[in-house]
Design an enzyme around this catalytic site. Structure first.
Site, PDB file in Angstrom:
ATOM      1  N   GLY A  14       0.225  -9.554 -17.690  1.00 38.81           N
ATOM      2  CA  GLY A  14      -0.837 -10.164 -17.099  1.00 38.81           C
ATOM      3  C   GLY A  14       0.211 -11.066 -16.078  1.00 38.81           C
ATOM      4  O   GLY A  14       1.001 -10.551 -15.562  1.00 38.81           O
ATOM      5  N   CYS A  15      -0.451 -12.028 -15.721  1.00 39.84           N
ATOM      6  CA  CYS A  15       0.193 -13.209 -14.776  1.00 39.84           C
ATOM      7  C   CYS A  15       1.664 -13.424 -15.024  1.00 39.84           C
ATOM      8  O   CYS A  15       1.874 -14.038 -16.200  1.00 39.84           O
ATOM      9  CB  CYS A  15      -0.575 -14.256 -14.428  1.00 39.84           C
ATOM     10  SG  CYS A  15       0.159 -15.540 -13.418  1.00 39.84           S
ATOM     11  N   PHE A  16       2.655 -13.258 -14.262  1.00 42.67           N
ATOM     12  CA  PHE A  16       3.876 -13.288 -14.551  1.00 42.67           C
ATOM     13  C   PHE A  16       4.234 -14.836 -14.785  1.00 42.67           C
ATOM     14  O   PHE A  16       4.940 -15.169 -15.428  1.00 42.67           O
ATOM     15  CB  PHE A  16       5.046 -12.619 -13.548  1.00 42.67           C
ATOM     16  CG  PHE A  16       4.823 -12.937 -12.338  1.00 42.67           C
ATOM     17  CD1 PHE A  16       4.405 -14.061 -11.616  1.00 42.67           C
ATOM     18  CD2 PHE A  16       5.394 -11.971 -11.399  1.00 42.67           C
ATOM     19  CE1 PHE A  16       4.356 -14.030 -10.242  1.00 42.67           C
ATOM     20  CE2 PHE A  16       5.324 -11.840  -9.935  1.00 42.67           C
ATOM     21  CZ  PHE A  16       4.748 -13.068  -9.534  1.00 42.67           C
ATOM     22  N   TRP A  17       3.469 -15.748 -14.373  1.00 43.95           N
ATOM     23  CA  TRP A  17       3.609 -17.201 -14.251  1.00 43.95           C
ATOM     24  C   TRP A  17       3.466 -17.554 -15.799  1.00 43.95           C
ATOM     25  O   TRP A  17       4.337 -18.485 -16.489  1.00 43.95           O
ATOM     26  CB  TRP A  17       2.680 -17.977 -13.564  1.00 43.95           C
ATOM     27  CG  TRP A  17       2.694 -17.925 -12.049  1.00 43.95           C
ATOM     28  CD1 TRP A  17       3.841 -17.444 -11.399  1.00 43.95           C
ATOM     29  CD2 TRP A  17       1.958 -18.117 -11.156  1.00 43.95           C
ATOM     30  NE1 TRP A  17       3.521 -17.456 -10.025  1.00 43.95           N
ATOM     31  CE2 TRP A  17       2.337 -18.033  -9.769  1.00 43.95           C
ATOM     32  CE3 TRP A  17       0.253 -18.948 -11.376  1.00 43.95           C
ATOM     33  CZ2 TRP A  17       1.541 -18.449  -8.700  1.00 43.95           C
ATOM     34  CZ3 TRP A  17      -0.253 -19.269 -10.150  1.00 43.95           C
ATOM     35  CH2 TRP A  17       0.386 -18.742  -8.917  1.00 43.95           C
ATOM     36  N   CYS A  18       2.653 -16.834 -16.479  1.00 44.22           N
ATOM     37  CA  CYS A  18       2.219 -17.299 -18.008  1.00 44.22           C
ATOM     38  C   CYS A  18       3.220 -16.754 -18.764  1.00 44.22           C
ATOM     39  O   CYS A  18       3.639 -17.414 -19.611  1.00 44.22           O
ATOM     40  CB  CYS A  18       0.754 -16.568 -18.290  1.00 44.22           C
ATOM     41  SG  CYS A  18      -0.804 -17.071 -17.537  1.00 44.22           S
TER      42      CYS A  18
END
Length: 184
Positions: A14-18
């Site tokens: 998913g989102c790489f920030w997470c």
């Protein structure tokens, strides 16, 4: 720390920030970089990846010390901190760039990931089948600098507060013994 003994894992969840925030908190993880992998264009930009035309996934490249944290444990953290049963989606983030995929850097990682997925599929029943793909690692392109260490630099931002902070709480609850420090 001897760089000859370090290993690399690459996960798209998913989102790489997470995903980056989660793995930065783990003991034995030396570095985590957000980036793009698995697509057809060279040096993709965030805009190209988000459009879906590049075919890349948002991913993280994790350098870790296997004497402190094993690849098996990293797999457990990966599967526990995102939804590996939804195709091309994590929460409100929809598109192939948010797919769940493991990019193995060697045969051991590939075999271990496949065994772990089979184990999870055996436990989950038909409605909770793992859709995570296991692929050989190809060129990893680092994301733009403003994406690196995003959560730690932007905790007050609404996406961080509502999406990443709950993942960090889950991490703390499930894997406190593997954390570098207390998560605030």
């Amino acid at each position: 720390m001897n760089s000859d003994t370090l290993e690399t894992a690459i996960f798209a969840g998913g989102c790489f920030w997470c995903t980056e925030a989660v793995f930065l908190a783990i003991k034995g993880v030396v570095s985590v970089h957000s980036g793009y992998i698995g697509g057809k264009s060279v040096n993709p930009t965030y805009e190209e990846v988000c459009s879906g035309i590049s075919g890349h996934a948002e991913a993280v490249k994790i350098v870790f010390d296997p004497k402190i944290i094993t690849y098996q444990t990293l797999l457990k953290v990966f599967f526990a901190t995102h939804d590996p049963t939804t195709l091309n989606r994590q929460g409100a983030d929809i598109g192939t760039q948010y797919r769940s995929e493991i990019f193995s850097t060697n045969a051991f990682q590939s075999d271990l990931a496949k065994v772990y997925i089979n184990l999870l599929n055996g436990e989950g029943g038909d409605e909770n089948k793992i859709v995570t793909k296991v692929s050989e690692a190809v060129t990893f392109y680092a994301a733009e600098i403003y994406h690196q260490n995003y959560y730690n630099r932007n905790k007050a931002q609404s996406y961080c507060h509502f999406v990443i902070s709950p993942k960090m709480e889950k991490l703390k609850y499930l894997f406190e013994m593997y954390l570098k420090d207390k998560i605030s």
